[in-house]
Design an enzyme around this catalytic site. Sequence first.
Site, mmCIF file in Angstrom:
data_model
loop_
_atom_site.group_PDB
_atom_site.id
_atom_site.type_symbol
_atom_site.label_atom_id
_atom_site.label_comp_id
_atom_site.label_asym_id
_atom_site.label_seq_id
_atom_site.Cartn_x
_atom_site.Cartn_y
_atom_site.Cartn_z
ATOM 1 N N GLU A 129 -16.529 43.787 -36.082
ATOM 2 C CA GLU A 129 -15.732 43.734 -34.857
ATOM 3 C C GLU A 129 -16.125 44.815 -33.863
ATOM 4 O OE1 GLU A 129 -13.819 42.356 -32.156
ATOM 5 O OE2 GLU A 129 -12.999 41.434 -33.960
ATOM 6 N N VAL A 132 -19.306 45.041 -30.666
ATOM 7 C CA VAL A 132 -19.287 44.606 -29.273
ATOM 8 C C VAL A 132 -17.921 44.934 -28.673
ATOM 9 C CG1 VAL A 132 -19.549 42.674 -27.672
ATOM 10 C CG2 VAL A 132 -20.897 42.727 -29.783
ATOM 11 N N GLU A 190 -25.132 58.664 -21.782
ATOM 12 C CA GLU A 190 -25.936 59.517 -22.647
ATOM 13 C C GLU A 190 -26.904 60.350 -21.807
ATOM 14 O OE1 GLU A 190 -25.535 59.692 -25.836
ATOM 15 O OE2 GLU A 190 -24.303 57.918 -26.248
ATOM 16 N N LYS A 205 -25.746 43.095 -27.346
ATOM 17 C CA LYS A 205 -24.391 42.588 -27.578
ATOM 18 C C LYS A 205 -24.298 41.091 -27.297
ATOM 19 C CE LYS A 205 -22.354 47.094 -26.567
ATOM 20 N NZ LYS A 205 -21.690 47.943 -25.566
#
Length: 441
Positions: A129, A132, A190, A205
């Site tokens: 779960e 994504v 990031e 995804k």
Amino acid sequence: MREVGIGIAGFGIVGGGVLSILRSHADDIEARLGARIAVRRVAVRDAGKERAVGLDPALLTTRVEDLLEDPEIAVVVELMGGVDSAFDLVRGALERGKHVVTANKALLAARGEDIFRLARQQGVDVYYEAAVCGGVPIIRTLREALASDRINSLHGIVNGTTNFILTAMDEQGARFEDALREAQRLGYAEADPTLDVSGGDAAQKLCVLAQLAFGARLKPEDVLTEGITALSPEDFRWGREFGYALKLLAIARRTGPAEGAAAGAPDQIEARVHPAFIPAGSLLAGVRGAMNAVVLRSEALGPSMLYGQGAGAMPTGSAVVSDIIDLTRNILAGSPGRVPLPPDRPLVELRPHEEVRCAYYLRFSVKDAPGVLARTASKLAEHRISIAAVQQREQNDQGQPVPLVIVTHQAREADLRGAIDEIDRYPTTLAPTRLIRIESV
């Protein structure tokens, strides 16, 4: 009270969230399950590193093999990230008959088919779960809530970093570089944001979502993928004039069998990730900042949207713990496979990207000279592209480029690309044409 032992590989942000939730919600979880979830081992790279969540040092190990070799560990939770080492761990767990929970969309996009095949052979479960949209229950919705329905399209804002950047560009008029720096300062991006801003994270995804929604078998390289680095504040201003918002969307859409295919041929789907203009009043247009959302259109239910936080320790940790609880129920009931894994063969084919049909926003940079608009419109018409709207700005500085913006009706991608290639070679075209697709979400 019965116990189900788990082993966790990875004690970073998400791992800390998982352990925090398991600890703080332990009484509620035990009351609901009638059993205790016991953390047996936590594998880390550096056992001496200081961490935000305290843990008994006796549980820490630097050997992932300790998770595989412990007979009291029934569920291995993979939170390491990456592909190769994570796959070795998951494969080792499945081969030993252990169930797996993972939050690793890169692993599933690259090696999901191998993982699911092995899980079927071993009669164990793989839950994912958190892979994504973090805490947004899109996987569970597709696997269970909509199991009886037929999904026709999926449009998702599935990367919070890019949505934060695009929101800043829209609301503040910020340039991409400035919006990215602010996202990094606030921890939404990031230090190396390439995977996010290139669209690569969203493509991974989409591979996971398309498998569940359509029975597709896709690799990230199969997805038409464009990032957000070339967008400018000017695109947002033009979009507002036409009544659009600009988002990075992950899109999968059922298109029916290929043209001229034999009776019984499988449906095709489009699979693409790219910036897209959407109507300003649509469901996804109001998704701001680092939030995620997915709009599904299915035959029985019609349109529906799931919305929430797509990253972070607690949202993602919550999704991981929900998977652990579901697997514990299966173990206690002796019912692995209660929720089937994705089908072992593809149910749809990928539509060639050149056959995609949608409307387009085109921003040409041209000389302020007689006949430019007429020649551009004529070339589009030669390629069977119909114009829906035109806007042109006068340029006060003589010799400077003039923006010419055209919105088309639906057109075939290959036809549009061919027309732009020719128009960009005109001596009156002063910069490469900006193309943004338009979606009616």
